[in-house]
Design a protein around this motif. Structure first.
Motif, mmCIF file in Angstrom:
data_model
loop_
_atom_site.group_PDB
_atom_site.id
_atom_site.type_symbol
_atom_site.label_atom_id
_atom_site.label_comp_id
_atom_site.label_asym_id
_atom_site.label_seq_id
_atom_site.Cartn_x
_atom_site.Cartn_y
_atom_site.Cartn_z
ATOM 1 N N PRO A 76 0.814 -1.228 0.000
ATOM 2 C CA PRO A 76 0.000 0.000 0.000
ATOM 3 C C PRO A 76 0.840 1.266 0.000
ATOM 4 C CG PRO A 76 -0.938 -1.597 1.499
ATOM 5 C CD PRO A 76 0.396 -2.155 1.060
ATOM 6 N N TRP A 77 1.938 1.259 0.754
ATOM 7 C CA TRP A 77 2.810 2.436 0.777
ATOM 8 C C TRP A 77 3.449 2.664 -0.590
ATOM 9 C CZ3 TRP A 77 8.178 2.796 0.138
ATOM 10 C CH2 TRP A 77 8.717 4.059 0.411
ATOM 11 N N LEU A 78 3.931 1.592 -1.228
ATOM 12 C CA LEU A 78 4.531 1.728 -2.553
ATOM 13 C C LEU A 78 3.509 2.226 -3.571
ATOM 14 C CD1 LEU A 78 6.758 -1.484 -2.768
ATOM 15 C CD2 LEU A 78 7.522 0.891 -2.577
ATOM 16 N N ALA A 79 2.297 1.670 -3.512
ATOM 17 C CA ALA A 79 1.247 2.111 -4.437
ATOM 18 C C ALA A 79 0.939 3.589 -4.240
ATOM 19 C CB ALA A 79 -0.011 1.260 -4.239
ATOM 20 N N TYR A 80 0.909 4.016 -2.993
ATOM 21 C CA TYR A 80 0.645 5.424 -2.685
ATOM 22 C C TYR A 80 1.740 6.324 -3.269
ATOM 23 C CZ TYR A 80 -0.047 9.675 0.059
ATOM 24 O OH TYR A 80 -0.235 10.974 0.438
ATOM 25 N N ARG A 81 3.009 5.959 -3.023
ATOM 26 C CA ARG A 81 4.120 6.785 -3.490
ATOM 27 C C ARG A 81 4.179 6.849 -5.015
ATOM 28 N NH1 ARG A 81 5.225 10.352 -0.273
ATOM 29 N NH2 ARG A 81 7.000 10.774 -1.657
ATOM 30 N N ALA A 92 -5.340 4.116 -4.691
ATOM 31 C CA ALA A 92 -4.390 3.125 -5.201
ATOM 32 C C ALA A 92 -3.827 2.269 -4.065
ATOM 33 C CB ALA A 92 -3.252 3.825 -5.949
ATOM 34 N N SER A 93 -3.606 2.894 -2.907
ATOM 35 C CA SER A 93 -3.039 2.148 -1.778
ATOM 36 C C SER A 93 -3.996 1.093 -1.242
ATOM 37 C CB SER A 93 -2.647 3.116 -0.653
ATOM 38 O OG SER A 93 -3.805 3.683 -0.039
ATOM 39 N N ALA A 94 -5.279 1.241 -1.550
ATOM 40 C CA ALA A 94 -6.267 0.269 -1.064
ATOM 41 C C ALA A 94 -6.302 -0.994 -1.915
ATOM 42 C CB ALA A 94 -7.657 0.903 -1.036
ATOM 43 N N VAL A 95 -5.685 -0.957 -3.106
ATOM 44 C CA VAL A 95 -5.777 -2.096 -4.021
ATOM 45 C C VAL A 95 -5.110 -3.360 -3.464
ATOM 46 C CG1 VAL A 95 -5.149 -2.965 -6.309
ATOM 47 C CG2 VAL A 95 -6.065 -0.644 -6.048
ATOM 48 N N PRO A 96 -3.846 -3.309 -2.980
ATOM 49 C CA PRO A 96 -3.221 -4.550 -2.493
ATOM 50 C C PRO A 96 -4.001 -5.248 -1.375
ATOM 51 C CG PRO A 96 -1.545 -2.878 -2.851
ATOM 52 C CD PRO A 96 -2.869 -2.192 -2.996
ATOM 53 N N PRO A 97 -4.409 -4.542 -0.301
ATOM 54 C CA PRO A 97 -5.176 -5.267 0.721
ATOM 55 C C PRO A 97 -6.537 -5.748 0.236
ATOM 56 C CG PRO A 97 -5.036 -2.917 1.256
ATOM 57 C CD PRO A 97 -4.097 -3.163 0.129
ATOM 58 N N LEU A 98 -7.150 -5.018 -0.707
ATOM 59 C CA LEU A 98 -8.418 -5.487 -1.258
ATOM 60 C C LEU A 98 -8.233 -6.797 -2.022
ATOM 61 C CD1 LEU A 98 -10.219 -2.259 -2.560
ATOM 62 C CD2 LEU A 98 -11.065 -3.859 -0.842
ATOM 63 N N VAL A 99 -7.191 -6.850 -2.849
ATOM 64 C CA VAL A 99 -6.927 -8.070 -3.620
ATOM 65 C C VAL A 99 -6.597 -9.222 -2.684
ATOM 66 C CG1 VAL A 99 -5.365 -9.142 -5.281
ATOM 67 C CG2 VAL A 99 -6.194 -6.812 -5.678
ATOM 68 N N TRP A 100 -5.760 -8.945 -1.670
ATOM 69 C CA TRP A 100 -5.394 -9.983 -0.705
ATOM 70 C C TRP A 100 -6.626 -10.506 0.029
ATOM 71 C CZ3 TRP A 100 -1.049 -12.684 0.480
ATOM 72 C CH2 TRP A 100 -1.020 -13.345 1.710
ATOM 73 N N SER A 101 -7.508 -9.596 0.442
ATOM 74 C CA SER A 101 -8.723 -10.008 1.139
ATOM 75 C C SER A 101 -9.606 -10.867 0.242
ATOM 76 C CB SER A 101 -9.508 -8.778 1.613
ATOM 77 O OG SER A 101 -8.810 -8.081 2.605
#
Length: 228
Positions: free
Chosen positions: A18-23, A37-46
């Motif tokens: 999420p931090w990398l996506a944000y930056r 954009a930072s919400a995408v990785p945890p959403l996909v993981w969930s």
């Protein structure tokens, strides 16, 4: 404490990505777009976790809650003081939820610990449910950890909000991170010490107390987790 590659991957997906996506997104889409954009990785993981195990990942839920709160605070206005307290509002709300869960039959750390065991062992949740019913020491430990982490997160939020409201912005930028990490460090150190103390009492309750993971230490924001 032992190395667990699966747990490392989980925290990389929920905290580092999420931090990398944000930056990466920030220069192109602005702060709001970067937060989305930072919400995408945890959403996909969930989604993957739910498809595989039919359960919602607790860490992902906390990360997403923080992102949603950040977006909500941005909608309230972009004053410097609001931006300064934005991150702490998420921790404050989670702290209040921790404390509020003490009024329930099972506190929040019970569910976080059970979710951690579910990732480690196929029969982890069922065994933990049995230990919860049969072991007073475990129930007391879960409630105490819930109290400590709830109070710590709430205190961190109140302090940072007070700094942002009364202090000059420049001073807040210097002092607030130091205070936050000091509070998190104390809570982590206490959690590991308390777990060692519980292990020392292992014989009294048949080892049940030592089954509880460090419920607060790895289930929230920027802090690493240990597989105890």
């Amino acid at each position: 404490m032992k190395f667990n590659p699966k747990l490392v991957l989980e925290f990389a997906v929920n905290l580092l990505l999420p931090w990398l996506a944000y930056r990466i997104a920030l220069p192109h889409y602005g702060e709001t777009g970067a937060l989305y954009a930072s919400a995408v990785p945890p959403l996909v993981w969930s989604a993957v976790e739910f498809a595989r195990f039919r359960r919602v990942d607790a860490l992902s839920a906390f990360v997403l809650l923080g992102i949603v709160l950040s977006i909500a605070v941005m909608a309230l206005g972009g004053s410097p003081r609001m931006l300064l307290i934005r991150e702490s509002l998420a921790s404050g709300l989670i702290g209040v939820i921790f404390l509020g869960s003490l009024a329930l039959p099972r506190p929040l750390t019970f569910y976080l610990a059970r979710a951690t065991l579910a990732r480690q062992q196929a029969d982890g949740p069922a065994r933990f449910e049995m230990l919860w019913r049969e072991t007073p020491v475990l129930r007391g430990a879960m409630r105490l950890m819930t109290l400590v982490w709830g109070a710590g997160l709430t205190l961190e939020c109140l302090l940072r909000c007070g700094f942002a409201w009364y202090w000059p912005v420049e001073r807040v930028l210097v002092v607030s991170p130091i205070v936050s990490y000091a509070i998190y460090g104390v809570m982590l150190a206490w959690t590991f010490w308390y777990q060692r103390r519980l292990r020392a009492r292992r014989g009294e309750e048949g080892g049940a107390a030592s089954e509880a993971p460090a419920a607060g230490s790895g289930e929230y924001r920027r802090q690493g987790s240990a597989d105890m």
